[in-house]
Design an enzyme around this catalytic site. Structure first.
Site: not given
Ligand SMILES: Cc1ncc(COP(=O)(O)O)c(C=O)c1O
Length: 406
Positions: A124, A201, A204, A227, A364
């Site tokens: 991401h 990270d 998910q 999430k 993203c």
């Molecule tokens: C794999 C992953 N990492 C990071 C993020 C970023 O999360 P946030 O926008 O809640 O900071 C997301 C959000 O879609 C994500 O799916």
């Protein structure tokens, strides 16, 4: 439970958001973007904003002391939810801020000119851009681990790429596009084998898989409350105590200090050192309630439930000869696909008319789109409230879209 068993959870009744304003069923298949909230979380947040509301850590009156207990209890429960201890859990604005915090503090202190950071092709943007910015500032290099044919981070390739120059490996536990699950334990062994730290990270993964940071062996774990059925504007960074203890502060201000004078300021121990200013009090309380709710349902059950839905949807899509499916068969809760001749945005718009919400776009993850050779995909992502009726509504909507497009 095998992937062919039917899904077993039936929790839609807990989620007031899963209806249209007219009271019709809303087939929400965008939980990977953000999850709907159970009434228990809404109630916890409402109480915290209402009859329980006060500041934390500073008040001398009973309401503030009670709110401080509730805030710190939330920290304990969120930490325990991922197998960590309260002193290792920093509240952030979300996963994005958690990763930026590591880049701005640990990264600033430990990554220097000539050092290398390994990320993967499927990350991401939140787990790409902070490292690019750091690498640019420090004269460090970013390496990109390729994917296997079926869309997993290729840890054999990572093993071959890692050198003593690598100070950090930063990888997604579950891909937000492909649903592929990382073997975190192996990634940790590989990173530690060359003296690097491993940041995961977990955005998910936390809503979909049991997570135990101690067993996984990682050094940093980042995730967002929204999430996992909690509120927006809060998330967490878990990090090993000894690493947090050595990290310089992130932002300066109230609450993160020990003693301030114009000559010299000393800082509070972690996690307070990284939480400058009045925190997201009500959000933290609701984050704790979300973890309680999910823990009660059970992540083994949720994972099996979502896996069964993924299998159902993938089977149906494979049966259509004009669909390209991305990601491995054992994706965790997320199915990305393309239908020949129909742009994902058109599909998403027509599905919306059928009360089916999917995500269409680059998610993203533009470097991953480049790798797949597409500009966008359609993505259906499940939550613990998803069921066979949602899958059926999506498939009906796809058939209708195909008829419209001839
Ligand atoms: C794999 C992953 N990492 C990071 C993020 C970023 O999360 P946030 O926008 O809640 O900071 C997301 C959000 O879609 C994500 O799916």
């Amino acid at each position: 439970m095998s992937v062919t068993d039917p899904p077993r959870l039936s929790l839609k009744g807990d989620f007031p958001g899963l209806q249209t304003v007219a009271g019709d069923a809303w087939h929400y298949l965008d939980s990977a973007a953000t999850a709907q909230k159970p009434q228990a979380v809404i109630d916890a947040m409402t109480r915290a904003l209402g009859v329980d509301y006060a500041t934390v850590h500073r008040g001398v009156y009973a309401r503030s002391a009670d709110m401080t207990l509730a805030y710190e209890s939330a920290r304990r429960r969120v930490a325990a939810f991922v197998g960590g201890k309260e002193e290792e859990l920093v509240f952030t604005r979300g996963a994005t801020e958690a990763i930026n915090l590591v880049a701005a503090t640990w990264g600033k202190a430990n990554i220097n000119a000539g050092d290398r950071v390994l990320i993967s092709q499927l990350e991401h943007h939140s787990n790409i851009v902070p490292w690019q910015m750091l690498a640019e500032r420090k004269g460090a290099k970013l390496d990109i681990c390729p994917l296997t044919e079926d869309g997993r981070i290729d840890l054999d390739a990572a093993q071959a790429m890692l050198t003593g120059d690598h100070k950090l490996v930063a990888l997604a536990h579950v891909s937000n596009v492909l649903g592929s699950v990382l073997d975190v334990q192996r990634a940790a062994r590989l990173a530690h084998g060359v003296g690097a730290k491993l940041l995961v990270d977990g955005c998910q993964a936390v809503p979909r898989l049991p997570v135990d940071v101690a067993a996984l062996g990682c050094d940093f774990y980042a995730f967002s409350a929204h999430k996992i059925y909690g509120p927006t504007a809060i998330g967490a960074l878990w990090a090993r105590s000894e690493i947090l203890a050595d990290m310089p502060p992130y932002q300066g201000g109230g609450a993160m200090i020990d003693k301030v004078s114009f000559e010299r300021t000393t800082y509070a121990p972690p996690p307070q050192r990284f939480e400058a200013g009045t925190p997201a009090i009500t959000e933290a309380v609701a984050f704790g309630a979300a973890c309680d709710y999910v823990a009660e349902v059970g992540l083994e059950t949720i994972h099996a439930h979502e896996t069964a839905l993924v299998a159902q949807l993938r089977d149906a899509l494979v049966g259509m000869n004009d669909v390209t499916l991305f990601g491995p068969e054992d994706s965790a809760g997320i199915v990305s696909f393309l239908i020949d001749g129909i742009h994902p945005h058109d599909l998403g718009t027509i599905l919306d008319e059928e009360n089916v919400a999917i995500r269409a776009g680059h998610h993203c993850a533009q470097p991953l789109m480049d790798h797949l050779g597409v500009s966008a995909t359609a993505r259906a992502s499940f939550g613990l409230y998803s069921d066979e009726a949602d899958v059926a509504a999506l498939l009906r909507g796809i058939e209708r879209t195909k008829r419209i497009f001839g």
